[in-house]
Design a protein around this motif. Structure first.
Motif, short mmCIF file in Angstrom:
data_model
loop_
_atom_site.label_atom_id
_atom_site.label_comp_id
_atom_site.label_asym_id
_atom_site.label_seq_id
_atom_site.Cartn_x
_atom_site.Cartn_y
_atom_site.Cartn_z
N GLU A 21 55.01 43.47 46.60
CA GLU A 21 54.74 42.70 46.20
C GLU A 21 53.91 41.79 46.53
N ALA A 22 55.38 40.80 46.83
CA ALA A 22 54.78 39.57 47.01
C ALA A 22 53.36 39.10 48.45
N CYS A 38 57.55 57.93 47.98
CA CYS A 38 56.77 56.74 46.42
C CYS A 38 55.55 55.99 46.73
N GLU A 39 54.96 55.81 45.48
CA GLU A 39 53.68 54.99 45.64
C GLU A 39 53.55 53.51 46.30
N GLN A 40 52.87 53.89 47.45
CA GLN A 40 52.63 52.79 48.44
C GLN A 40 53.17 52.74 49.76
N THR A 41 54.42 53.22 49.10
CA THR A 41 55.59 53.72 50.67
C THR A 41 55.55 54.91 50.93
N THR A 113 70.91 42.56 44.21
CA THR A 113 70.05 43.12 43.79
C THR A 113 68.78 41.84 42.89
N PRO A 114 69.15 40.82 43.11
CA PRO A 114 68.04 39.93 41.91
C PRO A 114 66.86 40.02 42.98
N VAL A 115 66.49 40.12 44.22
CA VAL A 115 65.85 40.50 44.78
C VAL A 115 64.64 41.06 43.78
N LEU A 116 64.80 41.96 43.05
CA LEU A 116 64.10 43.05 42.50
C LEU A 116 63.45 42.15 42.23
N VAL A 117 63.68 41.18 41.41
CA VAL A 117 63.17 40.05 40.85
C VAL A 117 62.95 39.28 41.48
#
Ligand SMILES: NC(=O)C1=CN([C@@H]2O[C@H](COP(=O)(O)OP(=O)(O)OC[C@H]3O[C@@H](n4cnc5c(N)ncnc54)[C@H](OP(=O)(O)O)[C@@H]3O)[C@@H](O)[C@H]2O)C=CC1
Ligand SMILES: O=C(O)[C@@H]1CCC=N1
Length: 263
Positions: A21-22, A38-41, A113-117
């Motif tokens: 996403e980045a 998964c989508e895009q993976t 886990t906050p790498v997710l956001v």
């Protein structure tokens, strides 16, 4: 840049999705026996099924006990120009390097886990074969999904794991307890949940300001003889909360050391 993930569960997919996403990586391919595409993976069930093309980054995110066997199957064609990053708790560089038989440079990373956001933090320790450019690349990849911190000694990763690797769970536990207390004090469950989450977010935002002093922030809420003082007195009775946090973090660090011995 192309990234291959060995293990695309909670941590692997959080990092893979965040990097994509980045726009840090153009292509994410994963090996995970239990997952559909998964989508895009593109997800392959085994390493042998991955087309033999070179990757720039290979990130291993399987359970600690499976890391050595997952890496042992990595052929020259996939890893000739790659840096291998292991996020597995406890597994030492020496074990990773032995499993790879010197085929590529290795980094240990302890993200959360906050790498997710985009709000994660990651402790990093690199092996001796890492070039300056690779060191910078790995730092940039993790800084892009939060903050990245290189430690001086590999053993410090046990403390990083106990603090920030496992840390999100401690804050979630506290929020659970605070929301439950709100309900016990008469609030509707959804309002208590929202107040607990917004309070955690607000307090964390204050803590992250440059030069923030945690004790001063606490004192700014604590009016003499007021409501906060009444609560803090309970938390601080005989150092209860601090002693409990030290015991809990020590248990996590000890567990990380046990994992490094294969226990
Ligand atoms: N969760 C967290 O907060 C953090 C975790 N870590 C580390 O990340 C690693 C993964 O943890 P987590 O994401 O929570 O675990 P998960 O169980 O969510 O993910 C691991 C994934 O790897 C798959 N898998 C099993 N064997 C293989 C294999 N040989 N090749 C490829 N994939 C395989 C599993 O499939 P199946 O389920 O079918 O076995 C699963 O989907 C651990 O080493 C942990 O220490 C580090 C920091 C934080
Ligand atoms: O609980 C664990 O073992 C992993 C490592 C840090 C967070 N989760």
């Amino acid at each position: 840049m192309k990234a291959l993930f060995l293990g695309y569960g909670r941590m692997g997919s959080a990092i893979g999705n965040a990097w994509r996403e980045a726009d840090l990586v153009e292509q994410v391919i994963a090996v995970d026996p239990g997952l559909p595409n998964c989508e895009q993976t593109l997800v392959y069930p085994t390493l042998e099924a991955v087309p033999p093309e070179p990757f720039d980054i290979i990130l291993v995110a399987v359970k600690p006990a499976l890391v050595a066997s997952a890496l042992a199957g990595l052929g020259e064609a996939l890893c000739a120009q790659a840096v291998v990053i292991s996020v597995a708790a406890g597994i030492p560089l020496a074990v990773l390097e032995q499993a790879l038989q010197g085929r590529c440079p290795v980094v240990r990373a302890m993200p959360n886990t906050p790498v997710l956001v985009g709000a994660g933090c990651t402790g990093l320790f690199g092996g001796s074969r890492l070039t300056v450019a690779q060191h910078q690349l790995v730092g940039r990849l993790f800084a892009a999904v939060g903050s990245a911190h290189w430690v001086d000694r590999e053993t410090q990763l046990d403390a990083v794991t106990a603090l920030s690797g496992s840390g999100p769970a401690y804050y979630h536990l506290f929020s659970e307890a605070l929301a439950q207390a709100g309900v016990a004090l008469g609030l509707p469950a959804e309002l208590a949940r929202r107040l607990a989450a917004d309070t955690a977010f607000g307090a964390a935002s204050l803590q992250r300001r440059p030069e923030a002093d945690f004790a001063a922030l606490r004192l700014a809420v604590t009016s003499p003889n007021g409501t906060t003082a009444a609560a803090i007195e309970v938390f601080d009775q005989d150092q209860t909360l601090r002693a409990l946090v030290l015991r809990a973090a020590t248990a996590a660090a000890v567990r990380s050391q046990e994992l490094s011995r294969g226990e």
